[in-house]
Design a protein around this motif. Structure first.
Motif, mmCIF file in Angstrom:
data_model
loop_
_atom_site.group_PDB
_atom_site.id
_atom_site.type_symbol
_atom_site.label_atom_id
_atom_site.label_comp_id
_atom_site.label_asym_id
_atom_site.label_seq_id
_atom_site.Cartn_x
_atom_site.Cartn_y
_atom_site.Cartn_z
ATOM 1 N N MET A 1 0.865 -1.264 0.057
ATOM 2 C CA MET A 1 -0.141 0.128 0.138
ATOM 3 C C MET A 1 0.773 1.284 -0.018
ATOM 4 O O MET A 1 1.943 1.276 0.586
ATOM 5 C CB MET A 1 -0.949 -0.031 1.279
ATOM 6 C CG MET A 1 -1.788 1.098 1.130
ATOM 7 S SD MET A 1 -3.142 1.024 2.641
ATOM 8 C CE MET A 1 -1.820 0.927 4.112
ATOM 9 N N ASP A 2 0.601 2.294 -0.750
ATOM 10 C CA ASP A 2 1.190 3.425 -0.801
ATOM 11 C C ASP A 2 0.750 4.426 0.298
ATOM 12 O O ASP A 2 -0.259 5.007 0.413
ATOM 13 C CB ASP A 2 0.961 4.078 -2.315
ATOM 14 C CG ASP A 2 1.592 5.543 -2.278
ATOM 15 O OD1 ASP A 2 1.477 6.156 -3.350
ATOM 16 O OD2 ASP A 2 2.379 5.881 -1.319
ATOM 17 N N ASP A 3 1.497 4.457 1.517
ATOM 18 C CA ASP A 3 1.445 5.466 2.565
ATOM 19 C C ASP A 3 0.816 6.707 2.573
ATOM 20 O O ASP A 3 0.034 7.029 3.244
ATOM 21 C CB ASP A 3 2.294 5.066 3.687
ATOM 22 C CG ASP A 3 2.466 3.873 4.668
ATOM 23 O OD1 ASP A 3 1.305 3.028 4.189
ATOM 24 O OD2 ASP A 3 3.272 3.588 5.063
ATOM 25 N N GLU A 4 1.421 7.180 1.401
ATOM 26 C CA GLU A 4 1.324 8.674 1.393
ATOM 27 C C GLU A 4 0.022 8.890 0.569
ATOM 28 O O GLU A 4 -0.663 9.956 0.771
ATOM 29 C CB GLU A 4 2.509 9.314 0.037
ATOM 30 C CG GLU A 4 3.612 9.337 0.855
ATOM 31 C CD GLU A 4 4.774 9.957 0.240
ATOM 32 O OE1 GLU A 4 5.668 10.545 0.852
ATOM 33 O OE2 GLU A 4 4.716 10.414 -1.112
ATOM 34 N N GLN A 5 -0.418 7.773 0.035
ATOM 35 C CA GLN A 5 -1.997 7.870 -0.474
ATOM 36 C C GLN A 5 -2.891 7.706 0.595
ATOM 37 O O GLN A 5 -4.124 7.551 0.216
ATOM 38 C CB GLN A 5 -2.152 7.094 -1.660
ATOM 39 C CG GLN A 5 -1.200 7.240 -2.955
ATOM 40 C CD GLN A 5 -1.829 8.747 -3.533
ATOM 41 O OE1 GLN A 5 -2.753 8.929 -3.900
ATOM 42 N NE2 GLN A 5 -0.908 9.827 -3.797
ATOM 43 N N ALA A 9 -3.462 5.994 7.092
ATOM 44 C CA ALA A 9 -1.780 5.684 7.580
ATOM 45 C C ALA A 9 -1.297 7.087 7.886
ATOM 46 O O ALA A 9 -0.302 7.096 8.956
ATOM 47 C CB ALA A 9 -0.991 5.087 6.304
ATOM 48 N N THR A 10 -1.724 8.168 7.292
ATOM 49 C CA THR A 10 -1.211 9.526 7.691
ATOM 50 C C THR A 10 -1.342 9.909 9.219
ATOM 51 O O THR A 10 -0.859 10.470 10.080
ATOM 52 C CB THR A 10 -1.865 10.841 6.894
ATOM 53 O OG1 THR A 10 -1.540 10.199 5.381
ATOM 54 C CG2 THR A 10 -1.182 12.032 6.705
ATOM 55 N N TRP A 11 -2.718 9.410 9.434
ATOM 56 C CA TRP A 11 -3.151 9.829 10.698
ATOM 57 C C TRP A 11 -2.619 8.853 11.896
ATOM 58 O O TRP A 11 -2.210 9.338 12.940
ATOM 59 C CB TRP A 11 -4.638 9.717 10.937
ATOM 60 C CG TRP A 11 -5.633 10.582 10.299
ATOM 61 C CD1 TRP A 11 -5.145 11.771 9.609
ATOM 62 C CD2 TRP A 11 -6.786 10.424 9.812
ATOM 63 N NE1 TRP A 11 -5.999 12.225 8.864
ATOM 64 C CE2 TRP A 11 -7.321 11.473 9.066
ATOM 65 C CE3 TRP A 11 -7.868 9.341 9.842
ATOM 66 C CZ2 TRP A 11 -8.628 11.606 8.600
ATOM 67 C CZ3 TRP A 11 -9.136 9.490 9.346
ATOM 68 C CH2 TRP A 11 -9.335 10.818 8.573
ATOM 69 N N GLN A 182 -9.104 -0.958 6.356
ATOM 70 C CA GLN A 182 -8.308 0.322 6.200
ATOM 71 C C GLN A 182 -8.352 0.737 4.555
ATOM 72 O O GLN A 182 -8.695 1.811 4.459
ATOM 73 C CB GLN A 182 -6.861 -0.151 6.387
ATOM 74 C CG GLN A 182 -6.023 1.235 6.292
ATOM 75 C CD GLN A 182 -4.813 1.063 6.846
ATOM 76 O OE1 GLN A 182 -4.133 -0.256 7.118
ATOM 77 N NE2 GLN A 182 -3.969 2.056 7.466
ATOM 78 N N GLN A 183 -8.556 -0.360 3.712
ATOM 79 C CA GLN A 183 -8.675 0.041 2.300
ATOM 80 C C GLN A 183 -10.060 0.697 2.159
ATOM 81 O O GLN A 183 -10.172 1.750 1.280
ATOM 82 C CB GLN A 183 -8.390 -1.401 1.280
ATOM 83 C CG GLN A 183 -6.834 -1.470 1.088
ATOM 84 C CD GLN A 183 -6.805 -2.991 0.846
ATOM 85 O OE1 GLN A 183 -7.618 -3.715 0.652
ATOM 86 N NE2 GLN A 183 -5.515 -3.287 0.814
ATOM 87 N N ILE A 184 -11.174 -0.022 2.930
ATOM 88 C CA ILE A 184 -12.515 0.822 2.850
ATOM 89 C C ILE A 184 -12.545 2.060 3.195
ATOM 90 O O ILE A 184 -12.845 3.186 2.537
ATOM 91 C CB ILE A 184 -13.504 -0.342 3.436
ATOM 92 C CG1 ILE A 184 -13.775 -1.417 2.621
ATOM 93 C CG2 ILE A 184 -14.756 0.680 3.470
ATOM 94 C CD1 ILE A 184 -14.565 -2.351 3.418
ATOM 95 N N ALA A 185 -11.834 2.398 4.483
ATOM 96 C CA ALA A 185 -11.822 3.767 5.194
ATOM 97 C C ALA A 185 -11.151 4.552 4.126
ATOM 98 O O ALA A 185 -11.653 5.848 3.711
ATOM 99 C CB ALA A 185 -11.218 3.825 6.330
ATOM 100 N N ASP A 186 -9.945 4.148 3.571
ATOM 101 C CA ASP A 186 -8.913 5.112 2.625
ATOM 102 C C ASP A 186 -9.866 5.275 1.651
ATOM 103 O O ASP A 186 -9.710 6.568 0.868
ATOM 104 C CB ASP A 186 -7.628 4.306 2.358
ATOM 105 C CG ASP A 186 -6.673 4.637 3.593
ATOM 106 O OD1 ASP A 186 -6.847 5.602 4.284
ATOM 107 O OD2 ASP A 186 -5.704 3.711 3.671
ATOM 108 N N ARG A 187 -10.349 4.420 0.938
ATOM 109 C CA ARG A 187 -11.190 4.759 -0.360
ATOM 110 C C ARG A 187 -12.255 5.935 -0.359
ATOM 111 O O ARG A 187 -12.367 6.667 -0.967
ATOM 112 C CB ARG A 187 -11.788 3.569 -1.133
ATOM 113 C CG ARG A 187 -12.092 3.542 -2.451
ATOM 114 C CD ARG A 187 -12.893 2.441 -3.141
ATOM 115 N NE ARG A 187 -14.006 2.309 -2.309
ATOM 116 C CZ ARG A 187 -14.675 1.603 -1.389
ATOM 117 N NH1 ARG A 187 -13.970 0.270 -1.330
ATOM 118 N NH2 ARG A 187 -16.047 1.556 -0.879
#
Ligand SMILES: Cc1ncc(CO)c(N)n1
Length: 221
Positions: A1-5, A9-11, A182-187
């Protein structure tokens, strides 16, 4: 996974200190180094049973929001997997409690637990959107995953009696499930308006604070 995206992960990085207090709490460290007080463990067990019972309607409310608001069909299947596992989880608590001589019928929730449960209930209303609820769901599951997996990795001294508990949340399938959440939340977060993102970040911080209070409650006399 790209953390910057990844907003989540930023939080995790931005709120690192709080995040570590939630996932590397002295209670968890005491399990890992074998010095845990079994009466604290029993207190945690009884209180967490009450919490998980309240978690059931919370998870089903996230499921309902995903069905209404998500265009991605797999979201509902992932969340439904988590929801369906709660039945087995409640049975696990009952079985574990009887092994430890904990009477689940006679347990009164402590303040930290009542407050956390009230926080869960606040998400079940329809005005809380899917993005915010999915972020909360990911954070709640991930704190347990990161905490308990730490107790079974490296050269831990976790007491044998507690290995089953640690594996329940620390196993790699549960880790994979947390990554899916996490992928769901990020999207969702990537396409959410700024006010929703801000609210989701506040919710993430609140989850960490509630988790810390929950560990404090379990480990104090
Ligand atoms: C307090 C608490 N947080 C998270 C989980 C994970 O489901 C749990 N069982 N209890």
């Amino acid at each position: 996974m790209d953390d910057e995206q990844s907003p989540t992960a930023t939080w995790q990085a931005k709120h690192r200190e709080l995040y570590e207090r939630a996932t590397r709490h002295p209670f968890i460290l005491s399990i890992r180094d074998g010095t845990v007080d079994f009466s604290s463990f029993k207190r945690w067990l009884g209180q967490d049973y009450i919490f998980v019972r309240e978690f059931v309607p919370f998870v089903f409310s996230v499921l309902l929001k995903s069905w209404k608001e998500s265009e991605i069909k797999s979201d509902m299947e992932i969340i439904f997997g988590g929801a369906a596992a709660l039945s087995d989880e409640l049975s696990w608590f009952k079985n574990e409690a009887s092994k430890w001589g904990v009477d689940l019928c006679g347990i009164t929730p402590f303040t930290a637990n009542t407050e956390y449960c009230r926080f869960l209930q606040s998400f079940t209303t329809l005005d809380i959107n899917y993005t915010v609820a999915a972020t909360a769901f990911w954070a709640i599951e991930t704190v347990y995953q990161e905490s308990f997996s730490f107790c079974i990795e490296g050269d831990h001294k976790t007491p044998t009696e507690l290995l089953g508990t640690c594996q329940r949340w620390g196993n790699s399938d549960f880790g994979q499930y947390c990554k899916s959440l996490q992928q769901i939340a990020d999207r969702c977060l990537k396409k959410a308006p700024a006010d929703v993102v801000r609210m989701a970040e506040e919710v993430f911080v609140s989850v960490l604070e509630h988790e810390i209070e929950f560990w404090n409650m379990s480990s104090s006399e």
